[in-house]
Design an enzyme around this catalytic site. Structure first.
Site: not given
Ligand code: NAD
Length: 235
Positions: A89-90, A92, A107, A115, A118, A134, A174
């Site tokens: 879901q990240n 990064d 995500h 863009c 296009c 673009c 996480g």
């Molecule tokens: P969230 O913020 O809702 O939950 C984070 C989870 O990680 C929690 O359950 C927390 O207990 C756990 N956590 C925190 N620190 C931790 C660690 N050191 N080790 C293990 N677990 C740990 O995040 P989510 O569930 O991914 O929420 C969804 C949205 O957040 C997604 O849509 C995502 O795109 C977005 N998001 C992404 C990033 C990224 O790309 N790194 C950063 C912030 C949010």
């Protein structure tokens, strides 16, 4: 014998690299209004503010590094004799920088822009403004971050559902279990017989759906779990 491992990662796996999660204390949404920077309506209303927010996050991302949890998953991908599917879901790119080759970004990706005119997607590590044309069709004001905002449909859902149907082991790392459809994946995996493991700092909202729980920082718990999986497969 496990043939396919499906791994769902969330913001928690990147927390120890220095990228704030969404909902924990001091998390991103306590500091910014998500309606302004992470919805299509917010972008329509104030694209400059949204670009400024993502320009800043892009700069931050380029300064951080993968942590042992990202590297452990790359090792699993390399050494596990079956298939490993990583759905994140990240936004990064820390899985890729740690060496993972098979990552599905449901995500979207922070280091990409799209863009709206296009439809082309471009890698972008620098700043984007409403005045940036673009690179392909040259239209101005048409670039947006290639991330899925609240209210938008995640990418690759068909592929993800197919992978879920085929997995024997489902592992969520996480993630707080609050953002759908990702929060519902454990239910689908469980229904078709996969063992479900949660690795998290504290129980997720949907923790009751998992068969096994490992609570602690991802940088410790993920490498430990990976070594266990690899040693079970080789014994
Ligand atoms: P969230 O913020 O809702 O939950 C984070 C989870 O990680 C929690 O359950 C927390 O207990 C756990 N956590 C925190 N620190 C931790 C660690 N050191 N080790 C293990 N677990 C740990 O995040 P989510 O569930 O991914 O929420 C969804 C949205 O957040 C997604 O849509 C995502 O795109 C977005 N998001 C992404 C990033 C990224 O790309 N790194 C950063 C912030 C949010």
């Amino acid at each position: 014998m496990i043939k396919k491992i499906f791994i769902l990662t969330g913001a928690g796996i990147s927390a120890e690299s220095g990228i704030p999660t969404f909902r924990d204390a001091g998390g991103l949404w306590q500091r910014v209004d998500l309606n302004k920077v992470a919805t299509p309506e917010g972008f329509q209303e104030d694209p400059d503010l949204v670009h400024e927010f993502y320009n800043k996050r892009r700069k931050e991302l380029l300064k951080v590094k993968p942590n042992p949890a990202h590297y452990a998953l790359a090792k699993l991908e390399r050494e596990f004799p079956g298939e490993v599917v990583i759905v994140t879901q990240n936004v990064d790119d820390l899985h890729e920088r740690a060496g993972c080759r098979n990552v599905i970004h449901m995500h979207g990706e922070l280091l990409k822009v799209r863009c709206m005119f296009c439809g082309k997607v471009f890698r972008e590590t620098g700043d984007v403004f409403t005045s940036t044309p673009c690179p392909s069709c040259k239209r101005k004001g048409s670039l947006r971050p290639h991330v899925v905002w609240f209210g938008e449909v995640p990418f690759f859902l068909d592929k993800i559902l197919k992978e879920l149907e085929e997995c024997d082991l489902f592992v969520a790392i996480g993630t707080s279990g609050t953002v759908y459809p990702a929060a519902g994946f454990v239910e689908l995996a469980r229904k078709q017989g996969a063992k479900c493991v949660e690795i998290n700092l504290k129980p997720a909202e949907n923790a009751h759906l998992f068969h096994e729980h490992r609570y602690g920082p991802a940088s410790k718990e993920v490498p430990k779990w990976v070594e266990e999986v690899l040693s079970t497969q080789s014994s």
